[in-house]
Design a protein around this motif. Structure first.
Motif, PDB file in Angstrom:
ATOM      1  N   UNK A 151      14.167  58.556  88.793  1.00 60.37           N
ATOM      2  CA  UNK A 151      13.723  59.552  87.838  1.00 60.37           C
ATOM      3  C   UNK A 151      14.025  59.073  86.436  1.00 60.37           C
ATOM      4  N   UNK A 152      13.009  59.040  85.598  1.00 58.24           N
ATOM      5  CA  UNK A 152      13.142  58.645  84.205  1.00 58.24           C
ATOM      6  C   UNK A 152      13.381  59.894  83.383  1.00 58.24           C
ATOM      7  N   UNK A 153      14.418  59.874  82.570  1.00 62.70           N
ATOM      8  CA  UNK A 153      14.704  60.998  81.697  1.00 62.70           C
ATOM      9  C   UNK A 153      13.636  61.050  80.617  1.00 62.70           C
ATOM     10  N   UNK A 154      12.902  62.149  80.559  1.00 63.44           N
ATOM     11  CA  UNK A 154      11.793  62.278  79.611  1.00 63.44           C
ATOM     12  C   UNK A 154      12.271  62.635  78.219  1.00 63.44           C
ATOM     13  N   UNK A 155      13.246  63.545  78.118  1.00 66.13           N
ATOM     14  CA  UNK A 155      13.684  63.949  76.789  1.00 66.13           C
ATOM     15  C   UNK A 155      15.051  64.604  76.883  1.00 66.13           C
ATOM     16  N   UNK A 156      15.814  64.468  75.837  1.00 69.29           N
ATOM     17  CA  UNK A 156      17.110  65.133  75.717  1.00 69.29           C
ATOM     18  C   UNK A 156      17.486  65.123  74.249  1.00 69.29           C
ATOM     19  N   UNK A 157      18.081  66.210  73.820  1.00 72.56           N
ATOM     20  CA  UNK A 157      18.503  66.278  72.424  1.00 72.56           C
ATOM     21  C   UNK A 157      19.590  65.230  72.179  1.00 72.56           C
ATOM     22  N   UNK A 158      19.421  64.465  71.125  1.00 73.36           N
ATOM     23  CA  UNK A 158      20.382  63.420  70.788  1.00 73.36           C
ATOM     24  C   UNK A 158      20.211  62.142  71.582  1.00 73.36           C
ATOM     25  N   UNK A 159      19.182  62.075  72.399  1.00 78.60           N
ATOM     26  CA  UNK A 159      18.959  60.896  73.239  1.00 78.60           C
ATOM     27  C   UNK A 159      18.468  59.736  72.379  1.00 78.60           C
ATOM     28  N   UNK A 160      19.148  58.620  72.450  1.00 75.95           N
ATOM     29  CA  UNK A 160      18.724  57.427  71.716  1.00 75.95           C
ATOM     30  C   UNK A 160      18.142  56.377  72.667  1.00 75.95           C
ATOM     31  N   UNK A 161      18.672  56.316  73.885  1.00 75.03           N
ATOM     32  CA  UNK A 161      18.185  55.363  74.883  1.00 75.03           C
ATOM     33  C   UNK A 161      17.046  56.015  75.664  1.00 75.03           C
ATOM     34  N   UNK A 162      15.822  55.508  75.502  1.00 74.71           N
ATOM     35  CA  UNK A 162      14.650  56.079  76.170  1.00 74.71           C
ATOM     36  C   UNK A 162      14.427  55.492  77.558  1.00 74.71           C
ATOM     37  N   UNK A 163      15.394  54.749  78.072  1.00 75.37           N
ATOM     38  CA  UNK A 163      15.257  54.148  79.393  1.00 75.37           C
ATOM     39  C   UNK A 163      16.363  54.615  80.333  1.00 75.37           C
ATOM     40  N   UNK A 164      16.668  55.904  80.316  1.00 75.51           N
ATOM     41  CA  UNK A 164      17.694  56.443  81.198  1.00 75.51           C
ATOM     42  C   UNK A 164      17.034  56.780  82.528  1.00 75.51           C
ATOM     43  N   UNK A 165      17.444  56.060  83.569  1.00 76.16           N
ATOM     44  CA  UNK A 165      16.916  56.255  84.915  1.00 76.16           C
ATOM     45  C   UNK A 165      18.020  56.758  85.825  1.00 76.16           C
ATOM     46  N   UNK A 166      17.638  57.597  86.754  1.00 75.39           N
ATOM     47  CA  UNK A 166      18.529  57.978  87.838  1.00 75.39           C
ATOM     48  C   UNK A 166      17.877  57.478  89.112  1.00 75.39           C
ATOM     49  N   UNK A 167      18.475  56.477  89.724  1.00 73.59           N
ATOM     50  CA  UNK A 167      17.922  55.865  90.929  1.00 73.59           C
ATOM     51  C   UNK A 167      18.494  56.549  92.162  1.00 73.59           C
ATOM     52  N   UNK A 168      17.642  56.901  93.106  1.00 74.26           N
ATOM     53  CA  UNK A 168      18.029  57.617  94.315  1.00 74.26           C
ATOM     54  C   UNK A 168      19.118  56.873  95.089  1.00 74.26           C
ATOM     55  N   UNK A 169      19.068  55.557  95.077  1.00 76.24           N
ATOM     56  CA  UNK A 169      19.996  54.775  95.886  1.00 76.24           C
ATOM     57  C   UNK A 169      21.343  54.552  95.207  1.00 76.24           C
ATOM     58  N   UNK A 170      21.334  54.507  93.859  1.00 72.74           N
ATOM     59  CA  UNK A 170      22.575  54.135  93.188  1.00 72.74           C
ATOM     60  C   UNK A 170      23.192  55.214  92.303  1.00 72.74           C
ATOM     61  N   UNK A 171      22.481  56.272  92.030  1.00 70.61           N
ATOM     62  CA  UNK A 171      23.005  57.299  91.135  1.00 70.61           C
ATOM     63  C   UNK A 171      24.014  58.196  91.844  1.00 70.61           C
ATOM     64  N   UNK A 172      25.218  58.219  91.323  1.00 64.89           N
ATOM     65  CA  UNK A 172      26.258  59.104  91.871  1.00 64.89           C
ATOM     66  C   UNK A 172      25.881  60.558  91.676  1.00 64.89           C
ATOM     67  N   UNK A 173      25.202  60.847  90.571  1.00 63.71           N
ATOM     68  CA  UNK A 173      24.770  62.219  90.289  1.00 63.71           C
ATOM     69  C   UNK A 173      23.796  62.704  91.363  1.00 63.71           C
ATOM     70  N   UNK A 174      22.796  61.892  91.695  1.00 61.05           N
ATOM     71  CA  UNK A 174      21.815  62.294  92.709  1.00 61.05           C
ATOM     72  C   UNK A 174      22.457  62.414  94.090  1.00 61.05           C
ATOM     73  N   UNK A 175      23.377  61.513  94.385  1.00 72.16           N
ATOM     74  CA  UNK A 175      24.055  61.590  95.683  1.00 72.16           C
ATOM     75  C   UNK A 175      24.867  62.876  95.787  1.00 72.16           C
ATOM     76  N   UNK A 176      25.533  63.243  94.689  1.00 66.26           N
ATOM     77  CA  UNK A 176      26.323  64.466  94.711  1.00 66.26           C
ATOM     78  C   UNK A 176      25.424  65.704  94.776  1.00 66.26           C
ATOM     79  N   UNK A 177      24.271  65.652  94.099  1.00 66.69           N
ATOM     80  CA  UNK A 177      23.334  66.777  94.173  1.00 66.69           C
ATOM     81  C   UNK A 177      22.824  66.971  95.600  1.00 66.69           C
ATOM     82  N   UNK A 178      22.702  65.886  96.351  1.00 71.39           N
ATOM     83  CA  UNK A 178      22.294  66.005  97.752  1.00 71.39           C
ATOM     84  C   UNK A 178      23.319  66.804  98.551  1.00 71.39           C
ATOM     85  N   UNK A 179      24.595  66.670  98.172  1.00 73.22           N
ATOM     86  CA  UNK A 179      25.670  67.366  98.878  1.00 73.22           C
ATOM     87  C   UNK A 179      25.859  68.801  98.371  1.00 73.22           C
TER      88      UNK A 179
END
Length: 171
Positions: A5-33
């Motif tokens: 998942x590519x982050x489309x927008x966020x206030x104060x975001x400077x890096x436009x290439x923030x990805x959350x990868x299903x296999x490696x993102x700790x955030x996504x893994x925790x959301x699954x739980x």
């Protein structure tokens, strides 16, 4: 693409290439739980999850799901009041993320239907063009074959040259 998942927008975001990868993102893994979402203020969050939240300037993360499959990620920054998210806030936002998942799925279904309708239209148009081209081509091919058969059987030997030339011209 449902795997990242590519982050489309966020206030104060400077890096436009923030990805959350299903296999490696700790955030996504925790959301699954944790189906209820993840709030930054929780004191028991692992450091990797905190890092994932911080790179998107998020204080709350919820899965956007459709048919029990994650199709997106909703991340929110701090509340304008600077208060922490309550359980009621998270429940309300979870309902909204579910509605968003339904809306996104509906949009994908309509997009697919439009794409299929366009393909059907193009197929019908191609069939019409093919018919318009092949009908005269078949008539011409048959006339040429008859001319060649007449030639092979010697029928042209008895004809005046002008008539043969006229037939060739007509072909």
């Amino acid at each position: 693409d449902k795997d990242s998942f590519l982050l489309k927008d966020a206030e104060g975001l400077t890096d436009r290439n923030v990805f959350y990868d299903q296999k490696s993102s700790s955030l996504l893994k925790m959301l699954d739980e944790k189906e209820e979402g993840i709030v930054l203020e929780e004191s028991t969050l692992p450091e990797a999850v905190l890092e994932d939240l911080k790179k998107s300037h998020s204080h709350l993360a919820l899965s956007i799901t459709s048919r029990n499959q994650r199709i997106g990620l909703l991340t929110l920054g701090r509340k304008k009041s600077d208060e922490e998210y309550t359980k009621d806030d998270v429940e309300t936002l979870k309902s909204l993320s579910n509605a968003l998942g339904l809306a996104m799925n509906t949009a994908l279904v309509f997009e697919d239907a439009i794409r299929k309708e366009k393909l059907i239209t193009v197929g019908t148009m191609v069939a019409g063009i093919q018919h318009d081209i092949s009908t005269p081509a078949n008539v011409a091919d048959m006339a040429i074959q008859l001319f060649m058969l007449d030639k092979k059987e010697g029928r042209h030997q008895l004809m005046p040259k002008e008539e043969i030339l006229s037939q060739v011209y007509n072909l």
